[in-house]
Write an enzyme that holds these catalytic residues in place. Structure first.
Site, short mmCIF file in Angstrom:
data_model
loop_
_atom_site.label_atom_id
_atom_site.label_comp_id
_atom_site.label_asym_id
_atom_site.label_seq_id
_atom_site.Cartn_x
_atom_site.Cartn_y
_atom_site.Cartn_z
N LEU A 97 30.82 -10.88 9.52
CA LEU A 97 30.04 -11.54 10.55
C LEU A 97 30.91 -12.86 10.89
O LEU A 97 30.72 -13.97 10.04
CB LEU A 97 28.76 -12.17 9.93
N GLU A 107 32.67 -13.90 14.42
CA GLU A 107 33.09 -13.64 15.78
C GLU A 107 34.34 -14.31 16.11
O GLU A 107 34.93 -13.47 17.11
CB GLU A 107 31.75 -14.34 16.91
N GLN A 163 27.09 -9.29 18.50
CA GLN A 163 25.61 -8.77 18.46
C GLN A 163 24.77 -9.28 19.52
O GLN A 163 23.87 -8.44 20.07
CB GLN A 163 25.00 -8.90 17.02
N PHE A 164 24.76 -10.63 19.80
CA PHE A 164 24.02 -11.01 20.75
C PHE A 164 25.04 -12.04 21.55
O PHE A 164 25.90 -12.75 20.93
CB PHE A 164 22.90 -11.85 20.35
N PRO A 183 31.41 -19.00 18.39
CA PRO A 183 32.21 -19.04 17.46
C PRO A 183 33.46 -18.45 17.70
O PRO A 183 34.69 -18.79 17.31
CB PRO A 183 31.71 -18.51 16.27
N HIS A 210 19.33 -15.78 20.68
CA HIS A 210 19.49 -14.27 21.23
C HIS A 210 19.15 -13.89 22.52
O HIS A 210 19.09 -12.85 22.88
CB HIS A 210 18.39 -13.55 20.27
#
Length: 328
Positions: free
Chosen positions: A61, A63, A85-86, A92, A132
């Site tokens: 995890l 980015e 993911q979103f 980041p 999100h």
């Protein structure tokens, strides 16, 4: 005649990834949980079993690391498709996107190009927390060196994703998750591409041109059909790509009607509607019959569940905006 499949938008994304990976060994995907888990929305489901861990890479995890690793891969000749993911988690990795992904070709004076496609689900309407649900496409459209693609149908999703992966330069591919499974479309099984930077007229009309993209295309069409019963004939143009914008299609639709409405779920201030309005002013001022109306999200942080339906443009709010433009 090509065989077709009846797919949702997220299934079309998965099919586009599968097709391009099957056709080109240099294509690979990477991101958090994209492997055995198939991604948070199952957009990469089954790809790990089909292509193995060397081409479907689960990452930490991180980015910045996901985007940075993809930049290095692309510079060395691979065609990575990193998934965030979103879209609200892209920040980041923002330094890698704007400092390297967007500029590497220019910085190297053409020695390197980056054939990479950064995918992310984006937009609201699914009762998720604010990070999100944001619509920040204007961030990336503002950055020279990036193409920004936002499909609104399963057919377009597969064709535009294939075009993005094959493009020699970097593409931000934003997938409106509100319509991931909202409807189905006939999608060819064979590989195909759709041109990046070319809008699609979803409905022809003579009274007002309505420009939109992504998840807002469906409520815009609903509003147009409802207004047709009142004698207002709307032309609905789905931009499909917000960078580069299809200036020719915008100008042509506006000059045919003299009135325009722009619909997007991103906040109004600094949104793509302002750029579209500027194009109309620069190219077609003498055709203008009324001020351009913007129907957009509000200039507030994205709200939590209870207020989400008030924030997003609805068919009713779009109808109201169109009437304002027509009745001016």
């Amino acid at each position: 005649m090509s065989e077709t499949q009846n797919l949702t938008l997220v299934q079309a994304v998965r099919d586009g990834l599968y097709t391009e990976m099957r056709e080109d060994d240099e294509v690979l995907v990477l991101g958090q949980d994209v492997g055995k888990n198939g991604g948070v929305f199952r957009a990469t489901e089954g790809l790990f079993d089909e292509f193995g861990g060397d081409r479907v890479v689960d990452t930490p995890l991180a980015e910045s690391g996901i985007v940075g690793a993809a930049v290095g891969m692309a510079a060395m000749g691979l065609k990575p498709v990193p998934e965030i993911q979103f879209s609200g988690f892209m920040y980041p990795g923002f330094d890698q996107i704007v400092s390297h992904m967007a500029r590497f070709r220019t910085r190297s004076r053409g020695r390197f190009n980056l054939p990479m496609t950064l995918r992310a689900p984006y937009g609201g309407g699914i009762r998720a927390p604010e990070h999100h649900s944001e619509s920040k496409e204007a961030f990336y459209a503002h950055e020279a060196g990036l193409k920004v693609v936002i499909p609104s149908t399963p057919y377009d999703a597969k064709g535009l994703l294939a075009a993005s992966i094959r493009d020699p330069d970097p593409v931000i591919f934003l997938e409106p998750k509100l319509i991931y499974r909202a409807f189905r479309d006939e999608v060819p099984e064979e590989p195909y591409t759709l041109p990046i930077g070319e809008a699609s007229t979803r409905r022809e009309g003579d009274d007002v041109a309505v420009f939109t993209y992504g998840a807002m295309t469906r409520p815009t069409l609903e509003a147009a059909e409802a207004l047709a019963e009142e004698g207002i004939d709307c032309e609905v143009v789905d931009l499909r790509t917000v960078s580069p914008l299809d200036r020719e299609a915008i100008v042509e639709a506006f000059e045919a009607t003299g009135r325009a409405v722009v619909v997007h779920e991103a906040p109004k201030t600094g949104g793509l509607a302002a750029e579209i309005t500027a194009i109309i002013q620069e190219e077609s001022l003498l055709y203008q019959e009324a001020p351009v109306k913007r129907v957009a999200g509000f200039d507030v942080p994205y709200p939590l569940y209870a207020l989400e339906d008030y924030y997003l443009p609805t068919a009713a709010r779009i109808e109201e905006g169109i009437k304002e433009a027509v009745e001016f």
